[in-house]
Design a protein around this motif. Sequence first.
Motif, PDB file in Angstrom:
ATOM      1  N   UNK A   1      -6.540  -7.347  10.540  1.00  0.00           N
ATOM      2  CA  UNK A   1      -5.890  -6.537   9.499  1.00  0.00           C
ATOM      3  C   UNK A   1      -6.623  -6.721   8.167  1.00  0.00           C
ATOM      4  N   UNK A   2      -7.059  -7.962   7.898  1.00  0.00           N
ATOM      5  CA  UNK A   2      -7.800  -8.222   6.654  1.00  0.00           C
ATOM      6  C   UNK A   2      -9.077  -7.392   6.619  1.00  0.00           C
ATOM      7  N   UNK A   3      -9.786  -7.321   7.756  1.00  0.00           N
ATOM      8  CA  UNK A   3     -11.023  -6.523   7.822  1.00  0.00           C
ATOM      9  C   UNK A   3     -10.711  -5.055   7.537  1.00  0.00           C
ATOM     10  N   UNK A   4      -9.604  -4.573   8.092  1.00  0.00           N
ATOM     11  CA  UNK A   4      -9.193  -3.178   7.865  1.00  0.00           C
ATOM     12  C   UNK A   4      -8.941  -2.933   6.372  1.00  0.00           C
ATOM     13  N   UNK A   5      -8.169  -3.839   5.769  1.00  0.00           N
ATOM     14  CA  UNK A   5      -7.795  -3.659   4.362  1.00  0.00           C
ATOM     15  C   UNK A   5      -9.013  -3.743   3.444  1.00  0.00           C
ATOM     16  N   UNK A   6      -9.992  -4.585   3.817  1.00  0.00           N
ATOM     17  CA  UNK A   6     -11.181  -4.758   2.968  1.00  0.00           C
ATOM     18  C   UNK A   6     -12.293  -3.774   3.341  1.00  0.00           C
ATOM     19  N   UNK A   7     -12.064  -2.999   4.404  1.00  0.00           N
ATOM     20  CA  UNK A   7     -13.081  -2.037   4.844  1.00  0.00           C
ATOM     21  C   UNK A   7     -14.291  -2.695   5.501  1.00  0.00           C
ATOM     22  N   UNK A   8     -14.078  -3.873   6.100  1.00  0.00           N
ATOM     23  CA  UNK A   8     -15.209  -4.562   6.734  1.00  0.00           C
ATOM     24  C   UNK A   8     -15.390  -4.098   8.174  1.00  0.00           C
ATOM     25  N   UNK A   9     -16.633  -3.890   8.590  1.00  0.00           N
ATOM     26  CA  UNK A   9     -16.853  -3.534   9.994  1.00  0.00           C
ATOM     27  C   UNK A   9     -16.653  -4.739  10.924  1.00  0.00           C
TER      28      UNK A   9
END
Length: 259
Positions: free
Chosen positions: A212-220
């Motif tokens: 979820x953190x990757x999603x929120x930060x836009x990380x692939x």
Amino acid sequence: MMLKKPKVLVLAGTKDARKLVEALVATSKYELIASLAGVTRNPADLMAPTRTGGFGGAERLAEFLRTQNIAAVINATHPYAAQMSQNAVEATTRLSLPLIRFEREPWKQETDDNWQFAETIEAALKLVPPNKKVFFAASSKVAAPLKKRPDLTFIIRTLNIPTQTNALLNANYIEGLPNSDWQTEAKLFQELQIDWLISKNSGGSASYGKIKAARELGLPVAMIKRPKHNGGVKCSSIDEVLNALPMCVGTEQTTSVSS
Ligand code: NAP
């Protein structure tokens, strides 16, 4: 007259397996043996007699099942424990014993997730562009393929930090478990200036925080697909296992035998 309970081997090594053992103990219907690979230092106690360490391959596992009079095997190892799962299929097939594969559902990709899929760690590494900082929660076993990308900087979260001699030169290690809270994970990724994640699709909530953190930060995220398993009755919840097991051992109720 004494009551003989079917003897069930639970291949453990996950939090779900621990909960499953607890639920099976609560039924009082089975004699349980749990098994751990022995890779985690100070593993949490299981609520059943527990043996530790590899069996020595499928043939030796079959021998163990035979000599211990095991009536059914539940493979509750991690979805990525491919070798143990294969051995369980081979050994139970050889003895015509029932096998249950308990594996929680994988995470599903959401609209804002930037996931790219790979079959293996090697393939996942190829997805990452040069000179990026990559977060990977993994065991120190993954070191070999990572050596092939000296241009990347890895932040590896693991339970067993390798000794200096086994450590990767281009990796920093964080000891610990995943955080289910995505904001804590997001803060960590920002502090560490992470560009990419490599992840297994473990499923469940305990390690979903990083996704979820990757999603929120836009990380692939380079998402490694689960290895395919081809044997056993598939269950994705403890209740499903509790329902399937009596059929597998051929007793809806405990067996009554004369002493
Ligand atoms: P693996 O590659 O499938 O297994 C390697 C060998 O370890 C197996 O061939 C077996 O040795 C032994 N082994 C594995 N699980 C065992 C068990 N429950 N009881 C007895 N022996 C076991 O597995 P892995 O990926 O190294 O994982 C090892 C353990 O860590 C598993 O129990 C798994 O549930 C847990 N774990 C794995 C991950 C992951 O991402 N892979 C994550 C969390 C927890 P023999 O062939 O000698 O019998």
